[in-house]
Design an enzyme around this catalytic site. Structure first.
Site, PDB file in Angstrom:
ATOM      1  N   ARG A  11     -11.473  36.644 117.471  1.00  0.00           N
ATOM      2  CA  ARG A  11     -10.759  35.932 116.407  1.00  0.00           C
ATOM      3  C   ARG A  11      -9.998  36.905 115.493  1.00  0.00           C
ATOM      4  NH1 ARG A  11     -14.778  32.239 113.398  1.00  0.00           N
ATOM      5  NH2 ARG A  11     -16.437  33.354 114.459  1.00  0.00           N
ATOM      6  N   LYS A  61      -7.212  35.460 113.186  1.00  0.00           N
ATOM      7  CA  LYS A  61      -7.692  34.850 111.947  1.00  0.00           C
ATOM      8  C   LYS A  61      -8.047  35.915 110.911  1.00  0.00           C
ATOM      9  CE  LYS A  61     -11.553  31.909 110.422  1.00  0.00           C
ATOM     10  NZ  LYS A  61     -10.802  30.872 109.701  1.00  0.00           N
ATOM     11  N   GLU A 119     -24.476  14.068 103.044  1.00  0.00           N
ATOM     12  CA  GLU A 119     -24.141  14.795 104.289  1.00  0.00           C
ATOM     13  C   GLU A 119     -24.343  16.316 104.203  1.00  0.00           C
ATOM     14  OE1 GLU A 119     -20.392  13.490 106.110  1.00  0.00           O
ATOM     15  OE2 GLU A 119     -20.652  11.497 105.265  1.00  0.00           O
ATOM     16  N   HIS A 163      -7.547  15.558  98.656  1.00  0.00           N
ATOM     17  CA  HIS A 163      -7.024  16.788  99.246  1.00  0.00           C
ATOM     18  C   HIS A 163      -6.430  17.705  98.195  1.00  0.00           C
ATOM     19  CE1 HIS A 163      -7.119  13.644 102.312  1.00  0.00           C
ATOM     20  NE2 HIS A 163      -7.647  14.605 103.031  1.00  0.00           N
TER      21      HIS A 163
HETATM   22  N1  GLN Z   1     -18.020  10.608 106.001  1.00  0.00           N
HETATM   23  C1  GLN Z   1     -17.148  11.728 106.188  1.00  0.00           C
HETATM   24  C2  GLN Z   1     -17.108  12.548 104.902  1.00  0.00           C
HETATM   25  O1  GLN Z   1     -17.185  12.012 103.858  1.00  0.00           O
HETATM   26  C3  GLN Z   1     -15.748  11.301 106.551  1.00  0.00           C
HETATM   27  C4  GLN Z   1     -14.853  12.476 106.842  1.00  0.00           C
HETATM   28  C5  GLN Z   1     -13.490  12.099 107.385  1.00  0.00           C
HETATM   29  O2  GLN Z   1     -13.008  11.021 107.258  1.00  0.00           O
HETATM   30  N2  GLN Z   1     -12.802  13.031 108.000  1.00  0.00           N
HETATM   31  O3  GLN Z   1     -16.959  13.741 104.927  1.00  0.00           O
END
Ligand code: GLN
Ligand code: ZN
Length: 747
Positions: free
Chosen positions: A15, A18, A472, A682
């Site tokens: 890599r 990068k 998550e 974003h």
């Molecule tokens: N559940 C995912 C998150 O919140 C959805 C991510 C995505 O849509 N790319 O990160």
């Protein structure tokens, strides 16, 4: 017969690409160090090609993106970048504050920089391209062919300064401006000694290309020694294509049978080289070389001169399978990444020429594919075979489900929620890494993740959100997490592929039948739910997204694989329900991007994609099924989205209010709850509550209040806590304000 390859990954075995770029951007190395590092990498790449194939490109090692390279070389540099010079200017265009727009490259996961036509006054600056060719010469590869994006593809992917695509009339005008400078670039390369030039025209395979314009453009380049490559699909104007005044024409003979049929029907001109894209450049499997050899023999009866090539650039394959020795050997033997594809090209060509060693390899390859692929799973086959229409339908109609779900959930109007992930901080990444490397034991890891979950549940309660998530924290990637837990998948350790700039991803490889040996998300979700009386949403990745972001297995339709994955996800849905989870979100961010390049193939794709989602989401009527997609350009697909039959969907809307509203007025059947992303995650900017109120009001104008949710437009994992907290606070306030307006309307 000769062999040609192109698109060998830029990344490098370690890599290097990068790390060179990132160190340069961080100010840790100088311009000279960057360029000499890239020279070393290019030297390695050229040697890799030369070891296996006869014809190969020079100058592929763009410092960011080949479309950007061409923009710069023709002087298409918007005014705002003019104050910068050299590399600074280049990287400002690529990734500065007002960088060029970036978008997906055909149906790959790579993103290119969109040429921005602020002016029609261009001027050729061949320095960059010529220097790259000279480097190849210096390294002893004077026969390497400079490689450029073709003039039509460049225009077809361009936008006007305001962001609109070019109309046919624009295309014609812009072609007038482009062709003379494009010709100058080619001539400069030829003067520098290049024997010929490879011109990439993947846009030829898109729907309804303006064939007369293409003919006109290539006649303007007549007399130059060009080899023209088309790929990613078949070309719809074969008879006209093969008449273009170029030396050779590359056809994708893998994606489908149309190009092959056209060769059969129309033949191939005597005086052109047929560049036969017979080795799959898009997937990771070795070919059955015996079949390829037969195909080559057949093609040599159609065309006088045949070069054997990959069906598409090798750019979006991992570089080599060599380090992936942990993959079961019967699977590993069948793999072929970019470097191994080069070897396949050589073997077929040498077998054709009668080289015994190559003929033996070709036979061995046929023997390999005569054996069964590992990973068969009878129970999964039986389940698939037993599927009936009822498995693709939720038995209770939506209106009735919605009533029962509301009885259970008791949500206020305009309920608030998030999309799933919360900030992934450095310490969290370090924690996961330490666990992966065996530096902390599973118990400690589990405890730490639980602490994170407990924190984020408390945090969401304090903010006053209505439907909570567990955050998550245990997932680094929404597809890989599931791929690691499902049977039938292999995960590479070094199989990185460029997504854009220096960003890389690693796609899992599906080789066997997919099934779920054990629950994947139940523990974390149930733990989160145990901490609160508010509903916690279970978070799953949908079957279509898992398939689209993985390499698919050979010899099976995508439809079939999608159903296998769907059954595994359904098992998870059932276990979550049994454990008391009332709301489940099945993310499908790649649902739309999986659609084929040609519109005429869309109905078939959406037919099975919709069914795969429905199969995975066949929950109890009282379970509220959400889905999430992070885009809102639904154009003509709103119907298919609706056919997925979820109860709630969250989509992006903060950047494109106007068009979305229009979509819904054109589809009055829409009856599902919908969360319009009220702010753009974003961007690091913290949106104010008025700004979010505007999005809510825009939605209220087209959809009934009873269908609306309030949420950000995607997961929050890339944001910082300092950004998330005020943003979500404003979002909850905006929802509360809007509820007042809703109830006053009702009174
Ligand atoms: N559940 C995912 C998150 O919140 C959805 C991510 C995505 O849509 N790319 O990160
Ligand atoms: Zn998203």
């Amino acid at each position: 017969m000769r062999t040609l390859a192109f698109g060998l990954p830029r990344l490098g075995e370690k890599r290097q690409y990068k790390s060179l770029l990132e160190r340069f951007w961080a100010g840790k190395i100088t311009d000279t160090e960057l360029l000499s590092g890239m020279e070393a990498l290019e030297s390695e790449r050229l040697a890799t090609y030369a070891a296996q194939v006869e014809v190969y490109p020079s100058g592929e090692l763009s410092l960011y993106d080949p479309m950007l390279d061409l923009s710069v070389a023709i002087g298409l540099i918007p005014e705002r970048f003019r104050p910068y010079k050299g590399l600074t200017s280049y990287f400002q265009m690529a990734r500065g504050a007002k960088a060029l727009e970036m978008t997906k490259w055909f149906n790959t996961n790579y993103h290119y920089l969109v040429p921005e036509w602020e002016t029609l006054e261009l001027s050729a600056d061949p320095t960059l391209f010529v220097a790259r060719y000279q480097l190849a010469r210096k390294l002893g590869h004077e026969k390497a062919l400079p490689s450029l994006i073709g003039p039509y593809t460049f225009l077809a992917l361009s936008k006007k300064a305001g962001g609109q695509p070019l109309s046919l009339e624009d295309l014609e005008r812009y072609a007038e401006a482009l062709l003379p400078v494009y010709r100058q670039l080619l001539e400069a390369l030829l003067q520098a000694g290049a024997p010929a030039i490879l011109v990439h025209e993947p846009a030829f395979v898109l729907d309804e290309p303006p064939v007369p314009l293409i003919g006109y453009m290539y006649h303007a380049l007549q007399g130059l020694p060009l080899y023209l490559l088309t790929y990613y699909e078949a070309v719809d104007f074969y008879p006209r294509l093969v008449e273009l005044p170029v030396r050779g024409i590359g056809l994708d003979l893998v994606s489908n049978a149309a190009n092959r049929a056209a060769l059969e029907q129309y033949g191939f001109p005597e005086d052109r080289v047929l560049i036969a894209g017979l080795i799959d450049g898009r997937n990771v499997w070795r070919a059955n070389l015996q079949e390829k050899l037969k195909e080559v023999e057949a093609l040599t009866k159609i065309a006088r001169e045949v070069w054997l090539a990959p069906s598409a650039p090798l750019s979006f394959l991992p570089l080599t399978k060599a380090p992936e020795t942990h993959i079961p050997s019967a699977v590993w033997e069948r793999l072929s990444f970019a470097k191994e594809k080069l070897e396949e090209l050589r073997l077929v060509a040498q077998a054709f020429a009668g080289v015994p060693e190559a003929q033996a390899a070709v036979q061995a390859s046929a023997a390999l594919w005569a054996q069964e692929m590992p990973g068969k799973h009878e129970p999964t086959r039986a389940r698939l075979a037993a599927l009936t229409e009822a498995d693709f339908q939720r038995p209770t109609p939506y209106a009735e489900r919605a009533r029962r779900q509301q009885e259970v959930l008791q949500l206020p109007p305009l309920p608030t929620t998030t999309i799933g992930s919360f900030p992934q901080t450095e310490d969290l990444r370090a924690l996961r890494k330490a666990f992966r490397e065996g530096k902390i034991d599973p118990e400690t890891y589990k405890t730490r993740i639980r602490e994170k979950i407990a924190e984020v549940i408390r945090y969401q309660e304090e903010l006053g959100l209505d439907v909570l998530v567990h955050g998550e924290f245990e997932r680094s990637d929404m597809v890989e997490y599931f791929a690691e837990r499902l049977e039938g998948f292999a995960i590479t350790t070094q199989g990185w592929v460029l997504s854009y700039g220096s960003r890389v991803y690693r796609a899992p490889i599906i080789y066997g039948e997919v099934w779920r040996p054990a629950p994947m998300t139940v523990e974390e979700t149930v733990y989160a739910q145990s901490l609160t009386s508010k509903p916690v949403k279970g978070m799953l990745t949908g079957p279509v997204t898992i398939l689209n972001w993985s390499y698919a297995p050979p010899g099976k339709t995508r439809e079939q694989v999608a159903y296998e994955i769907a059954l595994a996800i359904l098992d998870e849905v059932k276990d979550l329900e049994a454990a008391g989870i009332k709301v489940i979100q099945i993310d499908e961010p790649a649902f739309r991007e999986g659609a084929p390049l040609k519109r005429r193939d869309w109905p078939e794709y959406f037919r099975w994609a919709v069914r795969a989602f429905r199969l995975s989401a066949r929950a109890l009527p009282q379970t509220q099924i959400h889905s999430h997609m992070c885009y809102s350009e639904f154009e003509s697909i709103l119907r298919h989205i609706w056919e997925m039959d979820f109860d709630v969907v969250s989509i992006e809307a903060s950047r494109s209010k106007g068009t979305l509203v229009e979509e819904f007025t054109r589809f009055p059947q829409w009856d599902r709850q919908i969360g319009l992303g009220v702010y753009d995650i974003h961007s690091p900017a913290i949106p104010g509550r008025e700004q979010m109120a505007e999005v809510i009001e825009a939605a209220r104008r087209v959809l009934p209040d009873s269908l609306l949710w309030v949420n950000p437009d995607c997961g929050l994992k890339t944001r910082k806590w300092e950004e998330v907290t005020p943003s979500l606070r404003h979002m909850v306030e905006a929802a509360q304000d809007a509820r007042q307006r809703v109830s006053s309307v009702r009174k």
